[in-house]
Design an enzyme around this catalytic site. Structure first.
Site, PDB file in Angstrom:
ATOM      1  N   ASP A  29       0.612  16.214 -20.727  1.00 18.80           N
ATOM      2  CA  ASP A  29       0.897  16.397 -19.297  1.00 18.80           C
ATOM      3  C   ASP A  29      -0.245  17.179 -18.672  1.00 18.80           C
ATOM      4  O   ASP A  29      -0.785  18.095 -19.301  1.00 18.80           O
ATOM      5  CB  ASP A  29       2.228  17.166 -19.146  1.00 18.80           C
ATOM      6  CG  ASP A  29       2.867  17.011 -17.779  1.00 18.80           C
ATOM      7  OD1 ASP A  29       2.227  17.388 -16.785  1.00 18.80           O
ATOM      8  OD2 ASP A  29       4.016  16.533 -17.706  1.00 18.80           O
ATOM      9  N   LEU A  31       0.221  18.791 -15.851  1.00 20.12           N
ATOM     10  CA  LEU A  31       0.933  19.819 -15.073  1.00 20.12           C
ATOM     11  C   LEU A  31       0.731  19.674 -13.562  1.00 20.12           C
ATOM     12  O   LEU A  31       0.952  20.619 -12.818  1.00 20.12           O
ATOM     13  CB  LEU A  31       0.554  21.239 -15.542  1.00 20.12           C
ATOM     14  CG  LEU A  31       0.818  21.531 -17.032  1.00 20.12           C
ATOM     15  CD1 LEU A  31       0.378  22.954 -17.399  1.00 20.12           C
ATOM     16  CD2 LEU A  31       2.306  21.356 -17.377  1.00 20.12           C
ATOM     17  N   TYR A 138       5.095   2.455  -4.589  1.00 17.35           N
ATOM     18  CA  TYR A 138       5.653   3.082  -5.803  1.00 17.35           C
ATOM     19  C   TYR A 138       6.302   2.016  -6.689  1.00 17.35           C
ATOM     20  O   TYR A 138       5.979   1.882  -7.881  1.00 17.35           O
ATOM     21  CB  TYR A 138       6.672   4.166  -5.415  1.00 17.35           C
ATOM     22  CG  TYR A 138       7.511   4.661  -6.571  1.00 17.35           C
ATOM     23  CD1 TYR A 138       6.914   5.303  -7.648  1.00 17.35           C
ATOM     24  CD2 TYR A 138       8.900   4.474  -6.591  1.00 17.35           C
ATOM     25  CE1 TYR A 138       7.688   5.757  -8.717  1.00 17.35           C
ATOM     26  CE2 TYR A 138       9.669   4.927  -7.644  1.00 17.35           C
ATOM     27  CZ  TYR A 138       9.058   5.567  -8.705  1.00 17.35           C
ATOM     28  OH  TYR A 138       9.820   6.002  -9.769  1.00 17.35           O
TER      29      TYR A 138
HETATM   30  N1  LIG Z   1      13.548  11.229 -10.753  1.00 19.33           N
HETATM   31  C1  LIG Z   1      14.092  10.019 -10.537  1.00 19.33           C
HETATM   32  O1  LIG Z   1      15.157   9.897  -9.916  1.00 19.33           O
HETATM   33  C2  LIG Z   1      13.434   8.772 -11.087  1.00 19.33           C
HETATM   34  C3  LIG Z   1      14.038   7.528 -10.831  1.00 19.33           C
HETATM   35  C4  LIG Z   1      13.450   6.379 -11.351  1.00 19.33           C
HETATM   36  C5  LIG Z   1      12.304   6.482 -12.123  1.00 19.33           C
HETATM   37  N2  LIG Z   1      11.739   7.691 -12.347  1.00 19.33           N
HETATM   38  C6  LIG Z   1      10.514   7.773 -13.166  1.00 19.33           C
HETATM   39  O2  LIG Z   1      10.690   8.734 -14.174  1.00 19.33           O
HETATM   40  C7  LIG Z   1       9.468   9.380 -14.476  1.00 19.33           C
HETATM   41  C8  LIG Z   1       9.648  10.878 -14.479  1.00 19.33           C
HETATM   42  O3  LIG Z   1      10.174  11.302 -13.228  1.00 19.33           O
HETATM   43  P1  LIG Z   1      10.476  12.855 -12.970  1.00 19.33           P
HETATM   44  O4  LIG Z   1      11.516  12.935 -11.917  1.00 19.33           O
HETATM   45  O5  LIG Z   1      10.703  13.536 -14.271  1.00 19.33           O
HETATM   46  O6  LIG Z   1       9.077  13.306 -12.337  1.00 19.33           O
HETATM   47  P2  LIG Z   1       8.280  14.675 -12.523  1.00 19.33           P
HETATM   48  O7  LIG Z   1       7.271  14.734 -11.422  1.00 19.33           O
HETATM   49  O8  LIG Z   1       9.216  15.810 -12.687  1.00 19.33           O
HETATM   50  O9  LIG Z   1       7.532  14.445 -13.914  1.00 19.33           O
HETATM   51  C9  LIG Z   1       6.361  13.689 -14.031  1.00 19.33           C
HETATM   52  C10 LIG Z   1       5.438  14.445 -14.966  1.00 19.33           C
HETATM   53  O10 LIG Z   1       4.246  13.678 -15.150  1.00 19.33           O
HETATM   54  C11 LIG Z   1       3.129  14.547 -15.071  1.00 19.33           C
HETATM   55  N3  LIG Z   1       1.986  13.744 -14.624  1.00 19.33           N
HETATM   56  C12 LIG Z   1       1.851  13.045 -13.457  1.00 19.33           C
HETATM   57  N4  LIG Z   1       0.646  12.455 -13.411  1.00 19.33           N
HETATM   58  C13 LIG Z   1       0.027  12.754 -14.575  1.00 19.33           C
HETATM   59  C14 LIG Z   1      -1.252  12.424 -15.125  1.00 19.33           C
HETATM   60  N5  LIG Z   1      -2.135  11.691 -14.431  1.00 19.33           N
HETATM   61  N6  LIG Z   1      -1.571  12.881 -16.350  1.00 19.33           N
HETATM   62  C15 LIG Z   1      -0.696  13.647 -17.058  1.00 19.33           C
HETATM   63  N7  LIG Z   1       0.516  14.001 -16.589  1.00 19.33           N
HETATM   64  C16 LIG Z   1       0.869  13.566 -15.353  1.00 19.33           C
HETATM   65  C17 LIG Z   1       3.538  15.618 -14.082  1.00 19.33           C
HETATM   66  O11 LIG Z   1       2.802  16.817 -14.225  1.00 19.33           O
HETATM   67  C18 LIG Z   1       5.004  15.808 -14.429  1.00 19.33           C
HETATM   68  O12 LIG Z   1       5.175  16.786 -15.430  1.00 19.33           O
HETATM   69  C19 LIG Z   1       8.445   8.851 -13.471  1.00 19.33           C
HETATM   70  O13 LIG Z   1       7.673   7.872 -14.116  1.00 19.33           O
HETATM   71  C20 LIG Z   1       9.291   8.251 -12.390  1.00 19.33           C
HETATM   72  O14 LIG Z   1       8.633   7.174 -11.758  1.00 19.33           O
HETATM   73  C21 LIG Z   1      12.274   8.847 -11.841  1.00 19.33           C
END
Ligand SMILES: NC(=O)c1ccc[n+]([C@@H]2O[C@H](COP(=O)([O-])OP(=O)(O)OC[C@H]3O[C@@H](n4cnc5c(N)ncnc54)[C@H](O)[C@@H]3O)[C@@H](O)[C@H]2O)c1
Length: 326
Positions: A29, A31, A138
């Site tokens: 990650d 971060l 997205y």
């Molecule tokens: N939260 C929801 O309701 C939801 C719904 C459908 C799909 N998703 C998918 O689930 C996944 C996680 O969602 P979340 O809510 O935990 O999001 P989040 O933002 O809490 O977690 C994403 C993590 O990815 C890391 N990250 C982002 N870009 C990065 C990069 N280039 N290199 C390394 N790390 C990177 C961020 O630092 C973060 O820790 C995502 O792929 C999102 O599209 C989420």
């Protein structure tokens, strides 16, 4: 196991579930949206998924056998304003991870996908066979990754599962980890914030063709999502069969239901105002959830809104400022 995005909301819960199931977890990650404090199960490797060499290095040094890919940006509105950022991080980033996996001989991949790949529903509940026609960048980026996966399977024998989440919500029932997005875009934490002195809630439209006029969504508990990931991985290991699954409960709740439930659980009033509909918000989005149940044996432990809100409230009470301190 390499868990990209494992310092984020859903990834940190998956890391916990994987660790509980006996897997050794490595979190990868940068971060950008995650929290060091959320990495409690396994080592944190700080790096960017678009850096193929860094991902290769993590895979090789830790002898990784499978990757769960959570790292992405996920704010729909932002994706409409800044498509390049979303394509780079979500599509180029995922391709970089896949390329690194191929180079290092890692052949099992679980993707965080989303119901946003379906676009405007033509039928509800939405089955996995529903046409995928996203209405924002997205959703497009996630669908583009899904569409790449069969090609990686044909060319490189890389087996994969795409998990299409509906609305992730709630927090770790043990209270260790929870939701801390900045800005927070999700309804339940925003409603809790409104109930506890934060900005008042805006309800975007109350004239939808739904029982109370507000939008219907399918809230799925983050610990149930985490459990589904472990099950998907295990099926992939056992059968090598690639596929896609909806992860939702199939029981929709309205925005008014969320407000009422938060008021009941917190014993506080939620100040809210009515705002115009947002473009691109469908009236109802909820999953046909039978495939994950049938093939993964997945049964949500928190299928009702009240238990989801209770865990989110528990996390909020012990972490009113998220990971930023009590
Ligand atoms: N939260 C929801 O309701 C939801 C719904 C459908 C799909 N998703 C998918 O689930 C996944 C996680 O969602 P979340 O809510 O935990 O999001 P989040 O933002 O809490 O977690 C994403 C993590 O990815 C890391 N990250 C982002 N870009 C990065 C990069 N280039 N290199 C390394 N790390 C990177 C961020 O630092 C973060 O820790 C995502 O792929 C999102 O599209 C989420």
């Amino acid at each position: 196991m390499l868990v990209t995005g494992g310092a984020g909301y859903i990834g940190s819960h998956a890391a916990k579930a994987l660790s509980r199931a006996g897997y050794e977890v490595v979190v990868f990650d940068n971060l950008v949206a995650g929290h060091r404090e959320a990495v409690r199960y396994g080592e944190l490797v700080e790096g960017d998924i678009t850096d193929v060499a860094a991902v290769r290095d993590a895979l090789r040094r830790r002898e990784i056998f499978a990757v769960m890919h959570f790292a992405a940006f996920l704010d729909v509105g932002e994706s409409v304003r800044e498509p390049a950022r979303y394509y780079r991080n979500n599509l180029v980033g995922a391709l970089s991870v896949l390329e690194a996996m191929v180079a290092e001989g890692v052949r099992l991949f679980v993707l965080s996908s989303t119901c946003a790949t379906y676009g405007e529903p033509i039928e509800t509940p939405i089955p996995e066979t529903h046409p995928q026609r996203p209405i924002n960048s997205y959703g497009e980026t996630k669908l583009a990754v899904e569409r790449a996966l069969p090609h990686f399977e044909r060319a490189h024998g890389l087996h994969s599962v795409a998990l299409r989440y509906f609305n992730a919500a709630g927090a770790d029932p043990d209270g260790e980890i929870g939701e801390d997005h900045s800005p927070e875009i999700h309804l339940i934490p925003r409603t809790i914030a409104a109930a506890t002195g934060g900005p008042g809630l805006q309800v975007f439209g109350d004239d939808y063709p739904t029982p109370d006029g507000t939008c219907l969504r399918d809230y799925v508990h983050v610990a149930d999502l985490a459990d589904a990931h472990v099950r998907a991985l295990e099926r992939l290991v056992r059968t090598g069969a690639s596929g896609a699954y909806n992860l939702g409960t199939g029981h929709p709740y309205s925005v008014r239901d969320v407000i009422e439930t938060v008021e009941r659980v917190t014993a506080r009033t939620v100040p809210w105002t009515l705002a115009p509909r947002r473009p691109g918000d469908p009236a109802a989005l909820y999953a046909a959830a039978g495939k994950a149940k049938a093939e993964l044996g997945w049964e949500p432990r928190f299928p009702d809104l009240e238990s989801i809100v209770r865990t989110a409230w528990g996390w909020h009470q012990t972490h009113p400022n998220g990971y930023g301190g009590a």
